[in-house]
Design a protein around this motif. Structure first.
Motif, short mmCIF file in Angstrom:
data_model
loop_
_atom_site.label_atom_id
_atom_site.label_comp_id
_atom_site.label_asym_id
_atom_site.label_seq_id
_atom_site.Cartn_x
_atom_site.Cartn_y
_atom_site.Cartn_z
N UNK A 92 0.81 -1.21 0.00
CA UNK A 92 0.00 0.00 0.00
C UNK A 92 0.83 1.25 0.00
N UNK A 93 0.18 2.38 -0.29
CA UNK A 93 0.87 3.66 -0.27
C UNK A 93 -0.15 4.79 -0.13
N UNK A 94 0.29 5.85 0.53
CA UNK A 94 -0.50 7.07 0.65
C UNK A 94 0.34 8.22 0.09
N UNK A 95 -0.19 8.90 -0.90
CA UNK A 95 0.51 10.04 -1.51
C UNK A 95 -0.27 11.30 -1.18
N UNK A 96 0.41 12.27 -0.57
CA UNK A 96 -0.21 13.54 -0.19
C UNK A 96 0.54 14.67 -0.88
N UNK A 97 -0.18 15.46 -1.67
CA UNK A 97 0.40 16.57 -2.42
C UNK A 97 -0.10 17.88 -1.82
N UNK A 98 0.82 18.77 -1.50
CA UNK A 98 0.48 20.10 -1.00
C UNK A 98 0.92 21.13 -2.02
#
Length: 453
Positions: free
Chosen positions: A379-385
């Protein structure tokens, strides 16, 4: 004579009539062949790992075969090894879908084709041999599922020669006992294949595929001449059972299911470890309008094994191999280009300032909740700001193409990879032959088409 685990597998497939294979399994053989051919066509046309291919050609005796796209005439073992090196360099070949850490296809097909060029066996035998090779590879991969990680080794390189020897032995007309001996010879000559070659992007990483094929074809010829290997390879004293030590798969009798049907196909031209993060990026981009030029920072949380591999690549400059493990680089490229194909790993792309600049804004974190072992969640969580403070986040719990990939998607992948060598009409002919692989004229026509690369 004692029936060992290896012997039970060999005996099942030698007793198995073609008619006992269900249509789903036969169709999966066709699909796997199409996936393999896309990789070898692209890699041959683009002369991937060319210095390694030239070295193999120079060290191989003259013969009637040759690596596709080389124009050289060498023996089958050298040709199969070179083709496998090229195909595996793309990191687009099929993988195990049961956490077995193997890439069966690049070994099975590269060896099977060279064996068939000599034996010209009937296509029913050829297809049975392919199913046999995939089964052997994945079963050995399951046995070694923890050892390859404990010892820091490359699973495909450790298991691939078994797959190649199984398929090539049956195609070459060996008896069941001779094929068992070929497997035992191959198993007694296993290379160590340290994973660090991949992490550093060393040229020897691409040789893992090639050496497994060479080793298998050598073992098949040795068994054909009456040479022997240790039949106590797994269960005997001082055998390799200490490495292939798990019992996974031993409780699944041969024939109760065929592991070729559990194969996972790759969507991206990179190690499976970065596929969840790349999938998260593409799903995020499908839901939100993200201008990569306006990104302030990105956080990628990935499962422990993926995190560790990516961190390992930070010690040396990225190249075409090591970049395929790098979460920052792969994420940056995918954010810009909405994909991660072979073009992401050309020298031009790796030196492109915009990808490198965005990669420097990306931090990676170890998401321990996914589990640290080989059976944890991919799994992976990608967070873009963004620069204006807005943020977007996406979590995925798979590798993008998990499960039963539709034929149309595999065909699209094949067409994209082979477009560098064949127009749409020629692609149509290749696909038609692939989908009728059991026809006697199909494989000769496929190989004739590839000879022009």
């Amino acid at each position: 004579m004692e029936t060992t685990y290896l012997r039970s597998i060999v005996e099942h497939f030698y007793r198995l009539p073609y008619e006992a294979l269900d249509e789903r399994t036969v169709h999966q053989v066709r699909r796997c062949f199409m996936d393999y051919l896309g990789c070898v066509i692209y890699s041959a046309k683009h002369r991937c790992c060319q210095p390694l291919v030239e070295l193999i050609c120079d060290f191989s005796p003259q013969g009637t075969s040759g690596p596709w796209g080389s124009g050289k005439r060498i023996n089958g073992a050298g040709a199969g090894a070179a083709n496998a090196c090229r195909a595996s360099s793309l990191e687009l070949d099929d993988v195990s879908g049961v956490n077995a850490s193997v890439h069966a296809g690049v070994y099975v097909w590269s060896a099977a084709i060279e064996a068939w060029k000599v034996s010209r066996c009937d296509m029913k035998t050829f297809i049975r041999a392919i199913v046999f090779g995939y089964d052997v590879c994945i079963r050995f991969g399951m046995l070694a599922g923890e050892s390859v990680r404990d010892f820091g080794l490359h699973g495909p390189g450790m298991c691939g020669s078994f797959a190649a020897a199984a398929a090539a032995g049956m195609i070459a007309g060996l008896t069941a006992r001779q094929t068992e001996q070929a497997l035992c010879i191959a198993g007694s000559l296993l290379p160590l294949c340290p994973f660090v070659s991949f992490i550093e992007g060393a040229d020897s990483k691409d040789m893992y595929g090639g050496f497994g094929v060479f080793q298998a074809l050598f073992a098949v010829e040795a068994a054909k001449r009456g040479l022997t290997g240790p039949t106590g390879l797994l269960e005997g004293p001082k055998g390799i059972g200490g490495f292939f030590r798990l019992k996974r798969g031993m409780d699944i009798p041969p024939g109760s299911e065929y592991f070729i049907n559990s194969i996972a196909f790759k969507r991206f031209s990179a190690c499976f470890s970065v596929h969840p993060a790349t999938t998260a990026v593409l799903e995020l981009l499908a839901e939100h309008d993200v201008d990569p030029e306006r990104i302030a920072r990105v956080r990628v949380e990935s499962y422990p094994y993926s995190y560790a591999l990516s961190r390992g690549t930070e010690a040396t400059p990225l190249n075409a191999a090591s970049a395929r493990l790098s979460l920052p680089y792969c994420t940056a490229f995918a954010l810009y280009e909405r994909g991660l194909g072979p073009e992401a790993f050309t020298p031009e792309s790796l030196e492109n300032g915009k990808y490198r600049a965005l990669a420097e804004k990306i931090t990676i974190e170890n998401h321990e909740e996914y589990g640290a072992g080989p059976y944890g969640v991919r799994g992976s969580i990608v967070t873009v700001t963004m620069e204006d403070g807005t943020g977007f986040s996406k979590e995925v719990l798979d590798s993008g193409w998990d499960g039963d990939v539709p034929d149309a998607m595999l065909e699209g992948k094949f067409r994209a990879l082979s477009a560098c060598a064949f127009d749409s009409a020629a692609q149509d002919r290749l696909i038609a032959d692939l989908m009728h692989l059991e026809a006697p004229e199909s494989l000769p026509r496929i190989l004739a088409a590839l000879s022009g690369l």
